[in-house]
Structures are given as C-alpha cells and as structure tokens.
Design a protein around this motif. Structure first.
Motif, mmCIF file in Angstrom:
data_model
loop_
_atom_site.group_PDB
_atom_site.id
_atom_site.type_symbol
_atom_site.label_atom_id
_atom_site.label_comp_id
_atom_site.label_asym_id
_atom_site.label_seq_id
_atom_site.Cartn_x
_atom_site.Cartn_y
_atom_site.Cartn_z
ATOM 1 N N GLU A 115 47.658 62.629 71.549
ATOM 2 C CA GLU A 115 48.538 63.478 70.750
ATOM 3 C C GLU A 115 49.028 62.781 69.500
ATOM 4 O OE1 GLU A 115 48.455 65.031 74.825
ATOM 5 O OE2 GLU A 115 48.804 63.062 73.968
ATOM 6 N N ALA A 116 49.074 61.445 69.519
ATOM 7 C CA ALA A 116 49.525 60.672 68.358
ATOM 8 C C ALA A 116 48.366 60.189 67.497
ATOM 9 C CB ALA A 116 50.373 59.486 68.816
ATOM 10 N N THR A 117 47.259 59.792 68.113
ATOM 11 C CA THR A 117 46.121 59.300 67.326
ATOM 12 C C THR A 117 45.511 60.395 66.453
ATOM 13 O OG1 THR A 117 44.709 59.748 69.250
ATOM 14 C CG2 THR A 117 45.550 57.506 68.987
ATOM 15 N N SER A 118 45.660 61.651 66.864
ATOM 16 C CA SER A 118 45.119 62.742 66.041
ATOM 17 C C SER A 118 45.924 62.968 64.772
ATOM 18 C CB SER A 118 45.089 64.038 66.859
ATOM 19 O OG SER A 118 46.394 64.395 67.287
ATOM 20 N N THR A 119 47.112 62.396 64.681
ATOM 21 C CA THR A 119 47.956 62.564 63.489
ATOM 22 C C THR A 119 47.922 61.356 62.567
ATOM 23 O OG1 THR A 119 49.879 61.711 64.704
ATOM 24 C CG2 THR A 119 49.510 64.083 64.755
ATOM 25 N N LEU A 120 47.074 60.369 62.836
ATOM 26 C CA LEU A 120 47.011 59.188 61.983
ATOM 27 C C LEU A 120 46.453 59.559 60.614
ATOM 28 C CD1 LEU A 120 45.677 56.501 64.481
ATOM 29 C CD2 LEU A 120 47.943 56.576 63.431
ATOM 30 N N PRO A 121 46.922 58.919 59.541
ATOM 31 C CA PRO A 121 46.412 59.234 58.190
ATOM 32 C C PRO A 121 44.987 58.730 58.005
ATOM 33 C CG PRO A 121 47.971 57.410 58.109
ATOM 34 C CD PRO A 121 48.010 57.929 59.515
ATOM 35 N N LEU A 122 44.342 59.213 56.947
ATOM 36 C CA LEU A 122 42.943 58.864 56.705
ATOM 37 C C LEU A 122 42.756 57.399 56.347
ATOM 38 C CD1 LEU A 122 41.767 62.008 54.689
ATOM 39 C CD2 LEU A 122 41.329 61.463 57.095
ATOM 40 N N ASP A 123 43.738 56.800 55.669
ATOM 41 C CA ASP A 123 43.571 55.404 55.298
ATOM 42 C C ASP A 123 43.559 54.482 56.513
ATOM 43 O OD1 ASP A 123 46.150 55.899 55.978
ATOM 44 O OD2 ASP A 123 47.044 54.636 54.426
ATOM 45 N N VAL A 124 43.984 54.963 57.676
ATOM 46 C CA VAL A 124 43.936 54.173 58.908
ATOM 47 C C VAL A 124 42.680 54.485 59.710
ATOM 48 C CG1 VAL A 124 45.123 53.687 61.084
ATOM 49 C CG2 VAL A 124 46.441 54.019 58.999
ATOM 50 N N THR A 125 42.312 55.739 59.773
ATOM 51 C CA THR A 125 41.157 56.130 60.581
ATOM 52 C C THR A 125 39.825 55.789 59.932
ATOM 53 O OG1 THR A 125 41.276 58.350 59.612
ATOM 54 C CG2 THR A 125 42.430 57.981 61.699
ATOM 55 N N THR A 126 39.794 55.661 58.627
ATOM 56 C CA THR A 126 38.529 55.375 57.948
ATOM 57 C C THR A 126 38.179 53.897 57.914
ATOM 58 O OG1 THR A 126 39.739 55.360 55.841
ATOM 59 C CG2 THR A 126 38.654 57.416 56.497
ATOM 60 N N GLN A 127 39.126 53.018 58.121
ATOM 61 C CA GLN A 127 38.826 51.590 58.088
ATOM 62 C C GLN A 127 38.464 51.095 59.483
ATOM 63 O OE1 GLN A 127 42.187 48.982 57.324
ATOM 64 N NE2 GLN A 127 43.620 50.632 57.808
ATOM 65 N N PRO A 128 37.631 50.060 59.573
ATOM 66 C CA PRO A 128 37.248 49.539 60.894
ATOM 67 C C PRO A 128 38.439 48.871 61.582
ATOM 68 C CG PRO A 128 36.384 48.126 59.151
ATOM 69 C CD PRO A 128 36.960 49.330 58.472
ATOM 70 N N VAL A 129 38.581 49.137 62.866
ATOM 71 C CA VAL A 129 39.683 48.601 63.659
ATOM 72 C C VAL A 129 39.091 47.753 64.774
ATOM 73 C CG1 VAL A 129 41.664 49.148 65.108
ATOM 74 C CG2 VAL A 129 41.143 50.575 63.118
ATOM 75 N N MET A 130 39.442 46.476 64.799
ATOM 76 C CA MET A 130 39.005 45.556 65.834
ATOM 77 C C MET A 130 40.083 45.467 66.910
ATOM 78 S SD MET A 130 36.043 44.694 64.884
ATOM 79 C CE MET A 130 35.015 44.699 63.414
ATOM 80 N N SER A 131 39.682 45.549 68.161
ATOM 81 C CA SER A 131 40.654 45.539 69.250
ATOM 82 C C SER A 131 41.339 44.196 69.399
ATOM 83 C CB SER A 131 39.966 45.920 70.561
ATOM 84 O OG SER A 131 38.929 45.009 70.858
ATOM 85 N N PHE A 132 40.687 43.097 68.976
ATOM 86 C CA PHE A 132 41.327 41.792 69.090
ATOM 87 C C PHE A 132 42.333 41.543 67.964
ATOM 88 C CE2 PHE A 132 37.633 41.125 66.444
ATOM 89 C CZ PHE A 132 38.065 40.254 65.472
ATOM 90 N N ASP A 133 42.317 42.378 66.924
ATOM 91 C CA ASP A 133 43.291 42.265 65.834
ATOM 92 C C ASP A 133 43.389 43.606 65.122
ATOM 93 O OD1 ASP A 133 45.097 41.358 64.013
ATOM 94 O OD2 ASP A 133 43.713 40.075 62.906
ATOM 95 N N PRO A 134 44.046 44.603 65.730
ATOM 96 C CA PRO A 134 44.112 45.926 65.096
ATOM 97 C C PRO A 134 45.096 45.947 63.937
ATOM 98 C CG PRO A 134 45.357 45.907 67.145
ATOM 99 C CD PRO A 134 44.706 44.563 67.035
ATOM 100 N N LEU A 135 44.643 46.460 62.820
ATOM 101 C CA LEU A 135 45.455 46.594 61.602
ATOM 102 C C LEU A 135 46.218 45.305 61.294
ATOM 103 C CD1 LEU A 135 46.966 50.187 61.859
ATOM 104 C CD2 LEU A 135 44.972 49.411 60.588
ATOM 105 N N PRO A 136 45.523 44.259 60.906
ATOM 106 C CA PRO A 136 46.226 43.001 60.590
ATOM 107 C C PRO A 136 47.165 43.183 59.412
ATOM 108 C CG PRO A 136 43.940 42.911 59.859
ATOM 109 C CD PRO A 136 44.079 44.167 60.665
ATOM 110 N N PRO A 137 48.243 42.425 59.354
ATOM 111 C CA PRO A 137 49.178 42.549 58.223
ATOM 112 C C PRO A 137 48.493 42.250 56.901
ATOM 113 C CG PRO A 137 50.171 41.285 60.022
ATOM 114 C CD PRO A 137 48.720 41.452 60.370
#
Length: 689
Positions: free
Chosen positions: A575-597
C-alpha cells in the motif's frame, strides 16, 4: 602422659571430694567443653604438617576486598599481642571476636586460666563481659565498625554520583535499577529482552522452549558470549573477517563510533560488488563459502533466500552477520546505555543498521513483538537525531503489539515538542488507540477509566479530522462495509484520498497497510464507528478545527524526506510502495544499501576497471560485446596522442553502427506467414494429413 589422661585423673580426684549441687552443672559443662577442645587440639596437631601448604595458600587468597585486608592485619596484630603476654581480658576478647577460629592453638593454651578453679573462671568471664559493655567495643570491633562505616560512605558516594550522571544525561543514560518505569529513560533497552527466548518462555514456558535443546558438551570450543545472537554449532568456525570498531570522539557524555574495514576486507568488498553487478546469485554463494562472515554478502544472500521462501536460512544468515558485528564491538560501545552513536553517512556503519532492522522484522514475524520493540529502540538510539531508517514510523506498531501503552505514551509526550510527532498519522491514531486500551483494563479504577475513554474519543475524532483519508482504506482492509451515510459523505469519500499530496498518501498507505490488524477487534470497531458519527456531526456543523486541519494538510506534506522512502522500501508494504515517486522507483535499489545518502562519507573508494581500447578488438568481437547490456561505446578510451589509432577506432565504430542498423532492418522486415488452412467441413478432425 597425654592431656586427656591428666584431665581424667583430675576429674577422678575431684569426684572423690564433696561437691555442691550448684557447681555440678557448671563442672559438667566445663568438662565437656574441655574434652571437645582437647580432641580438636589433638586432631590439629596430627593434621598440621599435611595442611600447612593449604593454610599458606588460603592466606594468599581472597585479596580482592581491601577491607578484608585491613581486618586481617588488625586481627593478626591482636593475636601477636595476645601471644606475647597480653592480659587474660585481651585474650578472651580476641577469642570471641575471631569467628573462623584461626588463632594459634599454642597461644590459646598459654592464655587459658588454670583448670583447677572452675568457679573463679566463670566469675571472671561474667566480670569481663560487664567490663566490655561498660568500656565499649574492643579495638577489633572498633576497626570493623570503622571499616563498615567506610563501606557505607563509599556506597553513598557512588549512589550520589550515579544520580548526578543520570540527571545530567537526561534521556540517554540507562539506569540499572529495577525501579518504576518513569525513572527509566524513554529508549531504555534491557539485555534480557534482546533474547527472543525470554519472550517465548513467557508465552509457552521454559520447558516448551528449551525442551529440544541439548546440554552443551564440555568438549565444545570456546565461543564469545553475545547479547544479540547465540552462535550455533552449524556455523563455520569464526575468524576475524577484517572489520573493527573505532571510537571517533566523546562529547557531552555521548560516544561516537564507526566501523572500519581492513585491507583484506576491502578486497572482499570489491569482489562482492563485482558479484552483484554480474546479477548471478551463484557468485555471491561462492563468495560466502570463501568468506563466511562477510557482512554485505550475508545480507544480500539472505534476501535471495527470503525471496525463495527459505525463511529459516534467511534468518540464520542475518544472525551470523550480527554475530560478526558484535565480535568487532569496541569495549566502550554499549547496546543499552543509549550514549553510543553510529553515523549512517559512513558506508561501513549502514550494514549494522540494516542487519539489526532485518533481524527485528524476522522477530516480529516470528511472534516476538516485545523483543522486536527492544531492537527498534536500539536502532533509534544509534542516531536519534536523523533517524536514517525512520523507526518512528514503526515503533507505534510494535508498542501496540506488545501492549506497551505507557512507554509509548511517554515517548509521545517527551518527543512531541522537538519532533512534532502529531504530524505523523501513525502517532495520531496510535495515541488514541493506546488510551482506549488503557481504559478497557480491568485493574483501572472506574473514574480513571471514564477519563481515559473520554480522552480517547477526542483524540480519535481529531485524528480522523486531520487525516480523513485513513478511514476508507482501513475499513477496506478490515473487510468492513461502511455505512451509506459515511461512504457517500464528501469528507470521507473518494475526494479525501484524491486530494491528499503524494507524501501524505505515502504515510497513510504505510500506516493502513501495517496497522490495520490492530483495528479488527470488535470493541475497537464499535468505538471507531461512534467516533466517525461524531466527526460527521462536527463537519456538518462547520467546526473550525475542520478548516484548520485542511489548511495544515495543504501547507505540509509537500515532499517526503529520503529516510521515509528508505523505510517504505525496507518495509515492503504494498500500500505504501505503490505511492513512491518516480525518482525513487526508476533508480536501481540494492538491498545491501537501499537509497544511500547523497552526502555519504566514504573512507575508501572502489578502483576503476581498466577498459581496453577500440584498436585491440576486431569487428566481430566488438559486435558480440555490443550485445551485452552494459556495453557503452562512448566509454571506450582512445589514446589521444596517436592520431592513426584514433582514426581507426572511429572507422571501426562507423562500421559497427552500419552493421547494427542493417540487422535491425532485417529483423523488422521479417514476416511469418501462417500455413494455408483448408476449410472443408466434411473433413474428419482425427484424420491424418
């Protein structure tokens, strides 16, 4: 002739004389005591040569307490004074004060009075006792009293110092006492609650939890005792993987630490990054087999096992990563003090945050919400200011699951002023729900129960007015059909969900998707229905709070910070992941370091891969390499000093581009024609062609 024979002979001579009835009882008691002392003396004389070494050893042990040394020195001085010719009064005092009976037996025999005058001996003892009471305590007693007074004074000083430190540190210092919950800090973490077996024993009993566990064998190899995990026999033999912890600074009673990677560990980290880029899990498996305690490899492989529905293996890999971290802790680093900090901007520290978070989620799914709450507070205490994993969006759910209503309300009251927790939907609704559950407890007094119920009603009404988009999705997940008056009303209708900003929709979706199970109880739904009707009445009467909340929703929640997006990705709430913006969903996300600062502080960098020039490859090899997804023709490095080689590379690129264009045209013009069908209705379908 032995002393026993002499004593018996004297007894016979005294028995022939006329004795008074009053002296008979005293004489019998004295005779029995004399025989017992004589037997002890004989046994000591026989055993003294054998136990002389043991006596010396005993005199050299137990020197940990300085007060015992002082008492021993004073006792030895008293004994020496008595043996050298002290008075009978000093000898008897030393005998009575020495509880262990360690005084020399020869010295005792020299100081004892004559055996022939028992009546005088009893009278002397009475006089000596009276003198002790009149004159006060003996020197040994005085020294012991002084020592005891020193202990009490030292203990009082330590208690006063601890109280001073507690008041100075405020919310961060952990009190070791078991006083009331109000005296403890908000983020109080107990060691025993970090073990899930403690909670499971409370639910099912110790025999059900520990029944299948075998006792530890004596031949088992030594393993370091840890708080977060228990090492298993099935794990590979632990060896230092090359990770350590360093103390950066200590400021205002808070210690700042960081993990550091050695050179060998850095090389393993580079191999891990290459394995991740290959998109082949087998490469990560091979790396874990060679390095069984590499942190990032264990985290990545745990996610692979979880996706393949191997939950047991996924949890085991996370526990192994936590054990590797805990073995690298600094001696000053504390899990429970609340004064240890880790900076999430450093890549070396992020793996610890993620490992603890994944372990916490496994505990929550396992049915241990109380243990998961302790780990949630632990992550929040490591960096409470920035909260990189946004644990404030999760702590309310774990508090409700574990029924820790008082501690949750205390956190809300103390952090509301400087963190504005009322702007989060999860805190607004959970605070109202906590008051409702407290009002339903049986041990609550009737007056207090009514007060809590009225406060819960007002808080829930304010929460529904502030966040009207929560109601309809919440009822939908609770499989409750809303009333027609509620569904058709404009305040709770579809417009309330469409009109909210994407950041607010993300927070609402996260709360509803995670906490909807807390609202399925019958009493809670009835209470919610009553509050919804009251809210509709206030909306129809133009309550000023409705317009005020509408203006706040427009001004706030313009965009969500990066840590909220990171939390939504880790939570995996659809219910929350479907509302993420495009700038987050379009970039690759690694599980060992998701969205690094974006402002990471890197202590070392990965070396660049060497790229071969275009002149070193022929046309055919370059063509096949161009079919790979990571092919970058512009990234091929050309030597600028050699014009001939550069010209050859440009011509080769033009040939490859022409060849690729021709192949695209050929593939686009290929047409597949279907074979002609004979439309014969009389033909049998089972007939062979």
């Amino acid at each position: 002739m032995s002393s026993r024979a002499l004593r018996r002979l004297k007894g016979k001579q005294r028995g022939q004389e006329a004795l008074d009835l009053g002296d008979l009882g005293v004489e019998e008691q004295r005779e029995r005591a004399g025989e017992a002392e004589a037997e002890e003396l004989d046994e000591d004389v026989v055993k003294l040569p054998k136990n002389s070494k043991k006596a010396k050893r005993n005199t050299q042990k137990n020197f940990n307490n300085i007060y015992e040394l002082i008492c021993d020195v004073e006792n030895e001085s008293v004994n020496e004074h008595t043996c050298e010719g002290g008075s009978d009064h000093d000898a008897d005092a030393a005998i009575e004060e020495n509880d262990n009976g360690a005084m020399d037996k020869k010295c005792l025999q020299e100081t004892l009075p004559d055996e022939g005058a028992p009546g005088d001996r009893v009278k002397k003892k009475k006089k000596k006792k009276k003198r002790k009471k009149a004159s006060g305590e003996s020197p040994v007693n005085q020294s012991m009293l002084a020592t005891q007074g020193g202990r009490n004074a030292a203990k009082d000083d330590i208690d006063a110092l601890l109280e001073t430190i507690e008041h100075s540190n405020g919310l961060t210092l952990q009190n070791e006492g078991y006083g009331g919950s109000d005296s403890r800090p908000v983020l109080y973490v107990e060691h025993r609650n970090l073990n899930p077996e403690t909670e499971l024993k409370r639910y099912f009993g110790a025999r059900a939890v520990l029944g299948d566990q075998r006792p530890r064998q004596r031949q088992r190899q030594f393993q370091r005792s840890t708080w977060m995990t228990i090492p298993k026999d099935t794990w590979p033999r632990f060896s230092r993987p090359g990770i350590s912890m360093n103390l950066l600074e200590s400021r205002d009673g808070v210690q700042h630490f960081t993990f550091e990677h050695g050179r060998d560990y850095q090389q393993i980290q580079f191999k891990f990054l290459d394995a991740v880029e290959s998109m082949d899990p087998n490469n990560i498996v091979a790396l874990v087999q060679m390095n069984p305690y590499h942190i990032d490899s264990l985290l990545q492989l745990s996610d692979v096992c979880r996706i393949q529905e191997d939950q047991e293996m996924a949890r085991d890999l996370i526990e192994r990563a936590l054990y590797s971290f805990e073995c690298a802790f600094h001696p000053v680093f504390s899990l429970t003090s609340g004064t240890s900090r880790l900076d999430y901007l450093r890549p070396e520290n992020r793996a610890f945050f993620l490992a603890v978070y994944k372990h916490m989620m496994f505990l929550e799914r396992r049915g241990c919400p109380r243990t998961a709450l302790e780990y949630c507070k632990l992550i929040l205490s490591l960096d409470p200011d920035s909260d990189p994993l946004c644990m404030l969006l999760l702590i309310d759910f774990l508090s409700m699951r574990s029924r820790e209503y008082h501690s949750f309300l205390r956190l809300y009251q103390e952090w509301e002023l400087h963190r504005n927790l009322s702007q989060l939907p999860n805190f607004t609704f959970s605070v109202a729900l906590s008051h409702f559950h407290l009002s339903q407890e049986e041990e609550t007094e009737p007056e207090e129960r009514d007060r809590l119920k009225r406060k819960a009603d007002l808080l829930l009404q304010d929460a529904l007015i502030m966040f009207p988009g929560v109601l309809m999705p919440l009822l939908d997940l609770c499989t409750v059909q809303p009333d027609s008056a509620v569904a058709s009303h404009a305040f709770f209708g579809p417009r309330s969900q469409i009109g909210q900003s994407p950041a607010l929709a993300e927070l609402v979706g996260l709360y509803v998707g995670r906490n909807h199970s807390l609202w399925r109880e019958g009493g809670v739904l009835v209470w919610l229905e009553e509050s919804v009707k009251e809210v509709l009445r206030r909306v129809d009467t133009n309550d000023p709070l409705v317009e005020d909340c509408q203006n706040k929703r427009k001004q706030r929640y313009q965009s969500a910070p990066r840590n909220i997006h990171r939390h939504v990705l880790l939570s995996e709430v659809k219910e929350a992941t479907s509302t993420l913006p495009l700038d987050v969903t379009t970039q690759p996300v690694m599980s060992f370091d998701p969205l690094p600062p974006l402002n990471s502080v890197a202590s070392y960098t990965r070396p660049e891969r060497p790229n071969l020039g275009a002149s070193n490859e022929n046309t055919l090899s370059l063509f096949f390499r161009s079919l790979l997804p990571n092919f970058n023709l512009q990234g091929v490095q050309r030597p600028e000093d050699d014009l001939e080689v550069a010209q050859a590379g440009r011509e080769l690129n033009q040939e490859v581009n022409r060849l690729m264009g021709a192949m695209r045209d050929m593939l686009a013009n290929i047409q597949f024609q279907e074979p002609p069908r004979e439309d014969n209705p009389d033909r049998d379908e089972e007939e062979w062609d």
